[in-house]
Design an enzyme around this catalytic site. Structure first.
Site, short mmCIF file in Angstrom:
data_model
loop_
_atom_site.label_atom_id
_atom_site.label_comp_id
_atom_site.label_asym_id
_atom_site.label_seq_id
_atom_site.Cartn_x
_atom_site.Cartn_y
_atom_site.Cartn_z
N LYS A 159 -2.95 12.68 -17.08
CA LYS A 159 -2.70 13.69 -18.24
C LYS A 159 -1.44 13.41 -18.84
O LYS A 159 -1.08 12.44 -19.54
CB LYS A 159 -2.99 15.28 -17.75
N ARG A 182 0.78 -1.33 -0.09
CA ARG A 182 0.06 0.05 -0.08
C ARG A 182 1.06 1.20 -0.01
O ARG A 182 0.45 2.45 -0.54
CB ARG A 182 -0.93 -0.06 1.31
N ASP A 232 -0.06 23.13 -8.46
CA ASP A 232 -0.81 21.98 -9.48
C ASP A 232 -0.17 22.22 -10.98
O ASP A 232 -0.49 23.15 -11.51
CB ASP A 232 -2.28 21.93 -9.50
N TYR A 240 -9.25 23.27 -11.27
CA TYR A 240 -9.93 21.95 -11.79
C TYR A 240 -11.03 21.62 -10.92
O TYR A 240 -11.12 21.81 -9.54
CB TYR A 240 -9.15 20.84 -11.85
#
Ligand SMILES: *Cc1c(COP(=O)(O)O)cnc(C)c1O
Length: 401
Positions: A215, A64, A190, A117
């Site tokens: 992206k 994890r 970002d 966003y």
């Protein structure tokens, strides 16, 4: 696998994107880094297991928090962004939320730019606010307003995108960082739209960079992933808290592999995305049916000078509005045949979408109006197809409007 042998010099951006942190000699000569499909790792002894758990020994414990392919990907992302350390997670939203859940607590204040966003905007304004965190929104292109808001809000953290999704406003990273640091706030940028090929916020003073690796970094529309890059202490803290038990938003070994593959061509792809976007933006700007266009590479853009200062190219996204607004925009989108109607961006395929009804539907109509996201705004993510074919498709669709 992350061992860096002295006989493999680090080199330029593309060299690092292809080689950094990997030596085939340590993996049976395999040219391509292997994928370790394992959820857990065997301890040589109970004592070693205990040391690993206490963090007194380097190694893998449980999938994890870390996998060898993920670790290599994290090293590459860190070197490409010019940061000390990286963390790869299951999505861009996971990168942002794991970081926020780690760094913030009830009573803290945050200031964000007003154009984000849609789901990032929702996370800040609808998510964090439910847990006693105060979120203020400011126009980060207005430095006086930013200074005032920082002074009043006393934020622990400041967050923005540049170029911003969807309207491609640019924010002066150095100037905002200076103001944020004066009030003691951390700066998180970002960098999804620019990628480290065109802009490296950490080198301009920012503290943390986040990405939707879905992206441009992945670049092929075949994965969902996210990343955080920054100083080692913060990044490891986000791994041990934000990732391990606050979100559990682990990146899969296969996704790490696909991202490592995508990164190899990142520099080449971004150059082509940018060149084609420039050509199409110039074409659209001259077209009589275009009411308004935003592309930082156009000399007429109010952000052109800043773009030349803080970016080394202008990127693959173009935003515009047609004469006739939303209705004309919908007709235009429906007439396109090569350009594909889909959200997301940074893929080989050219994608077109309508932010007000799609990626930015999390904003209310009033918020969109205040935040510069026009109802007629169309966002084009220029892909890697033959540029003339894109031009022909866009011109025929404009003719039909
Ligand atoms: C897509 C996007 C995100 C969210 O990333 P996911 O990988 O979809 O979770 C965050 N920020 C920006 C600027 C984006 O375009």
């Amino acid at each position: 696998m992350t061992e860096n042998r002295p006989n493999r010099p680090d080199g330029g951006f593309a060299t690092r994107a292809i080689h950094h942190g990997y030596d085939p000699a340590l993996e049976h000569g395999a040219l391509t880094p292997p994928v370790f499909l394992t959820s857990t790792y065997a301890f040589e002894s109970a004592e070693i297991g205990q040391q690993l758990f206490r963090g007194e020994r380097e190694g893998y414990v449980y999938g994890r928090t870390r996998n060898p392919g993920q670790a290599l990907l994290e090293d590459r992302l860190a070197t490409l962004e010019g940061g000390e350390a990286g963390l790869a997670v299951a999505s861009g939203m996971a990168a942002i939320s794991a970081t926020l859940w780690t760094l913030l607590e009830a009573g803290d204040a945050v200031v964000i730019d007003h154009t984000l966003y849609g789901n990032s905007f929702a996370l800040f304004t609808k998510g964090l606010t439910r847990f006693g965190i105060k979120v203020s929104v400011a126009d980060f292109t207005d430095l006086d307003a930013v200074e005032r808001t920082f002074r009043e809000a006393r934020p622990k953290l400041v967050h923005f995108e540049t170029p911003a999704n969807p309207n491609l406003r640019l924010i002066d990273i150095e100037a905002v960082t200076r103001l944020a640091h004066e009030t003691g706030a951390l700066v998180m940028v970002d960098n999804t739209f620019a990628t480290p090929v065109l802009q490296r916020p950490l080198e301009l003073g920012a503290d943390l960079v986040v990405h939707s690796a879905t992206k441009f970094l992945g670049g092929h529309g075949d994965l969902i992933a996210g990343a955080l890059i920054g100083d080692k202490q913060t990044v490891e803290s986000v791994r041990q808290h934000g990732l391990r038990y606050l979100t559990g938003a682990t990146i899969s070994p296969i996704t790490s592999f696909l991202l490592l593959r995508g990164l190899k061509t990142l520099e080449l792809r971004v150059a082509r995305h940018s060149a084609s976007a420039q050509t199409l933006a110039e074409l659209l700007e001259r077209h009589p049916k275009i009411r308004w266009i935003s592309y930082p590479g156009l000399p007429s853009s109010p952000f052109h000078a800043l773009a030349k200062r803080q970016m080394s190219g202008f990127g693959g996204l173009v935003a515009f509005e047609l004469d006739g607004g939303l209705e004309a925009g919908k007709r235009f989108m429906n007439r396109l045949s090569l350009v594909t109607r889909a959200v997301s961006l940074g893929d080989a395929e050219t994608l077109v979408q309508h932010p007000a009804s799609m990626t930015h539907a999390a904003y209310s109509a009033e918020e969109r109006r205040r935040h510069g996201i026009g109802d007629g705004l169309i966002r084009l993510s220029v892909g890697l197809e033959t540029p003339d074919d894109l031009r022909d498709d866009i011109l025929q669709a404009l003719e039909a409007v």
